[in-house]
Design a protein around this motif. Structure first.
Motif, PDB file in Angstrom:
ATOM      1  N   THR A  68      70.881  77.493 -22.018  1.00  0.00           N
ATOM      2  CA  THR A  68      70.448  78.701 -21.319  1.00  0.00           C
ATOM      3  C   THR A  68      71.462  78.908 -20.195  1.00  0.00           C
ATOM      4  O   THR A  68      71.830  77.948 -19.508  1.00  0.00           O
ATOM      5  CB  THR A  68      69.036  78.509 -20.734  1.00  0.00           C
ATOM      6  N   LEU A  94      71.912  73.569 -19.279  1.00  0.00           N
ATOM      7  CA  LEU A  94      72.020  74.851 -18.567  1.00  0.00           C
ATOM      8  C   LEU A  94      73.503  75.080 -18.334  1.00  0.00           C
ATOM      9  O   LEU A  94      74.246  74.127 -18.077  1.00  0.00           O
ATOM     10  CB  LEU A  94      71.317  74.799 -17.209  1.00  0.00           C
ATOM     11  N   TRP A 102      74.533  78.903 -27.396  1.00  0.00           N
ATOM     12  CA  TRP A 102      73.752  79.551 -26.335  1.00  0.00           C
ATOM     13  C   TRP A 102      72.413  80.015 -26.879  1.00  0.00           C
ATOM     14  O   TRP A 102      72.321  80.469 -28.019  1.00  0.00           O
ATOM     15  CB  TRP A 102      74.509  80.789 -25.822  1.00  0.00           C
ATOM     16  N   SER A 103      71.380  79.956 -26.016  1.00  0.00           N
ATOM     17  CA  SER A 103      70.093  80.496 -26.477  1.00  0.00           C
ATOM     18  C   SER A 103      69.723  81.773 -25.731  1.00  0.00           C
ATOM     19  O   SER A 103      69.157  82.700 -26.321  1.00  0.00           O
ATOM     20  CB  SER A 103      68.986  79.455 -26.319  1.00  0.00           C
ATOM     21  N   ALA A 104      70.011  81.848 -24.454  1.00  0.00           N
ATOM     22  CA  ALA A 104      69.704  83.055 -23.680  1.00  0.00           C
ATOM     23  C   ALA A 104      70.545  83.040 -22.406  1.00  0.00           C
ATOM     24  O   ALA A 104      71.086  81.992 -22.019  1.00  0.00           O
ATOM     25  CB  ALA A 104      68.222  83.109 -23.320  1.00  0.00           C
ATOM     26  N   VAL A 131      63.722  88.450 -23.684  1.00  0.00           N
ATOM     27  CA  VAL A 131      64.283  87.711 -22.534  1.00  0.00           C
ATOM     28  C   VAL A 131      63.743  88.348 -21.241  1.00  0.00           C
ATOM     29  O   VAL A 131      63.365  87.656 -20.299  1.00  0.00           O
ATOM     30  CB  VAL A 131      65.831  87.732 -22.505  1.00  0.00           C
ATOM     31  N   THR A 133      70.337  88.553 -23.543  1.00  0.00           N
ATOM     32  CA  THR A 133      70.561  88.516 -22.096  1.00  0.00           C
ATOM     33  C   THR A 133      69.577  89.389 -21.333  1.00  0.00           C
ATOM     34  O   THR A 133      69.154  90.436 -21.818  1.00  0.00           O
ATOM     35  CB  THR A 133      72.023  88.975 -21.822  1.00  0.00           C
ATOM     36  N   LEU A 164      65.060  80.650 -15.808  1.00  0.00           N
ATOM     37  CA  LEU A 164      65.880  79.724 -16.598  1.00  0.00           C
ATOM     38  C   LEU A 164      65.021  78.588 -17.149  1.00  0.00           C
ATOM     39  O   LEU A 164      65.179  78.176 -18.303  1.00  0.00           O
ATOM     40  CB  LEU A 164      67.030  79.160 -15.749  1.00  0.00           C
ATOM     41  N   LEU A 205      63.006  79.884 -20.026  1.00  0.00           N
ATOM     42  CA  LEU A 205      63.841  80.107 -21.214  1.00  0.00           C
ATOM     43  C   LEU A 205      64.257  78.782 -21.844  1.00  0.00           C
ATOM     44  O   LEU A 205      64.358  78.666 -23.074  1.00  0.00           O
ATOM     45  CB  LEU A 205      65.071  80.951 -20.848  1.00  0.00           C
ATOM     46  N   ASP A 206      64.494  77.764 -20.993  1.00  0.00           N
ATOM     47  CA  ASP A 206      64.840  76.435 -21.511  1.00  0.00           C
ATOM     48  C   ASP A 206      63.659  75.877 -22.323  1.00  0.00           C
ATOM     49  O   ASP A 206      63.848  75.360 -23.432  1.00  0.00           O
ATOM     50  CB  ASP A 206      65.193  75.502 -20.347  1.00  0.00           C
ATOM     51  N   ALA A 219      63.468  77.688 -25.589  1.00  0.00           N
ATOM     52  CA  ALA A 219      64.529  77.287 -26.528  1.00  0.00           C
ATOM     53  C   ALA A 219      64.211  75.914 -27.101  1.00  0.00           C
ATOM     54  O   ALA A 219      64.388  75.660 -28.301  1.00  0.00           O
ATOM     55  CB  ALA A 219      65.880  77.283 -25.817  1.00  0.00           C
TER      56      ALA A 219
END
Ligand code: GLV
Ligand code: MN
Ligand code: MN
Length: 427
Positions: A77, A119, A186-188, A338, A373, A408, A411-412, A415
């Motif tokens: 992320t 990250l 990458w995930s986001a 996102v 994004t 973050l 999002l982590d 993911a």
């Protein structure tokens, strides 16, 4: 692992001021794309990130990437923004996002937090179109959207090409044009930025979450007339390039103000005149046109209409108009999932937010071609940006950094749930 404490407004502020001091002399901040000063800013960012436990890499485009390992390897992320500025710009555009990334890395490091997956904190190179006309050079290269020819074609006002400028700071433009980031890594991604408008301030909101980023069409226009003596040449029948350019500038404004073009912004921000003498009628006037819109068709129709009407006006004045396309980027819709993680994090933190569009260009619009994004906006005082008066309060920056960190982490976790095998449980 202890709990992460809130962002430290004083530390974030003083980090930002340290960055602002890296500037050419003159009003505000001037730290142009692909200059030694910009590279110095990247070196500073790398130092701070290394001290916060990150591994540092610089990609061929000059983007500095600081990676904080997770418990497992896998798609990261990311967050970040840019470190270059316009001519005589402010301290916050781009810097707010990169310094918020530094603060997030420091907070996680101090608390000993281990995320599930890595990250990545990114300082993009050359985001501002101020020097080469093209915005988001580093992120465009990272997304694999630039060619080597383009790096030769884009030139600054002294005729230095983007490729030459890159080579001048030790980068290899061939390698840069060949190498893009791998989407699978990458995930986001979330970019924090100052709003550069006054929606948040007027509505007394803490943050904005962006749904749509405007595109822009940038054109260089040259009016050619006939230079001659200002005293000896009668007024009728002159071919005054500057008088024709003046009419052309007003036409750009007129077209953008027309209700048929509602939402279009058209600006002439640079104009130069030759021979530039008090006693000689201008023989040539060169100026820029920047047309921005959230509607890509309307953006291009508006630009075409402006140039057509300018050309007719120049012809009527016995001059010629030549147009050269400098850069052309479409608006980008950011993915709602996102954004939903960011707005959920804002709600969790009790922040007042609204979803809004961005009139300015951002690295997020290039990165989004590769990685889903989102963007967080923090308020800009009086909506001013690209000027020395640009301002965001320390507490507003800190609230943005807290939201960035929370987003973050969400999002982590998302993911990790998607890519990692569940641990424990029934076998
Ligand atoms: C970047 O700041 C732009 O010009 O939109
Ligand atoms: Mn910016
Ligand atoms: Mn900018």
């Amino acid at each position: 692992m202890s709990t992460v404490r809130p962002a430290d407004p004083d530390r974030l502020w003083s980090t930002l001021q340290t960055m602002a001091a890296l500037s050419e002399p003159g009003p505000g901040v001037t730290r142009l794309a692909y200059t030694p000063l910009e590279r110095e800013a990247h070196a500073r960012f790398a130092e701070w990130m290394a001290a916060a436990g990150c591994e540092i890499a610089v990609d061929p485009a000059g983007n500095t990437i600081a990676t904080r390992p997770g418990r497992a390897a896998g798609p990261a992320t990311g967050t970040g923004s840019h470190l270059d500025s316009v001519y005589n710009g402010g301290r916050f555009d781009g810097i707010a996002g990169t310094m918020a990334a530094v603060e997030v890395a420091r907070l996680l490091h101090e608390a000993g937090v281990e995320t599930a997956l890595p990250l990545r904190f990114v300082a993009f190179a050359g985001e501002e179109g101020a020097r080469f006309g093209q915005a988001c050079c580093g992120s465009k290269l990272a997304a694999g959207l630039s060619s080597r020819d383009e790096l030769d074609a884009r030139r600054d006002r002294d005729g230095v090409s983007l490729a030459e400028a890159m080579a001048g700071v030790g980068l290899d433009p061939d390698a840069a044009a060949r190498t893009a980031w791998a989407a699978a890594e990458w995930s986001a991604f979330v970019e924090l930025h100052v709003e550069q408008g006054s929606v948040l301030e007027r509505a007394k909101l803490d943050v904005g979450v962006v749904d749509l980023i405007s595109g822009s069409t940038r054109i260089e226009l040259t009016v050619t007339g006939q230079a001659s003596h200002t005293g000896g040449t009668p007024m009728p029948g002159r071919s005054d390039a500057l008088a024709a350019a003046a009419e052309a500038v007003l036409l750009a404004e007129q077209v953008a103000l027309d209700p048929r073009h509602r939402g279009t912004r058209a600006t002439v921000g640079r104009l130069s005149v030759l021979p530039g003498s008090i006693t000689t009628i201008p023989g040539q006037a060169t100026f820029s046109l920047d047309v921005r819109d959230v509607d890509a068709d309307r953006q291009r129709h508006s630009a075409a209409e402006i140039v057509t009407r300018m050309r007719a006006a120049c012809l009527r004045r016995g001059t010629r108009l030549d147009a050269r396309l400098l850069a052309d980027t479409s608006a980008v819709v950011l993915p709602d999932w996102v954004r939903a993680e960011v707005t959920a994090a804002a709600t969790d933190r009790g922040l007042r937010y609204r979803v809004l569009t961005s009139g300015a260009s951002h690295d997020a619009q290039m990165v989004n071609r590769l990685v889903p994004t989102a963007m967080i906006f923090v308020p800009s005082r009086h909506g001013l940006s690209h000027v020395p008066e640009e301002w965001t309060e320390p507490a507003q920056l800190a609230a943005g950094a807290d939201l960035l960190l929370a987003a973050l982490l969400r999002l982590d976790a998302r993911a990790a749930a998607a890519v990692l095998e569940p641990t424990g449980g029934a076998s």
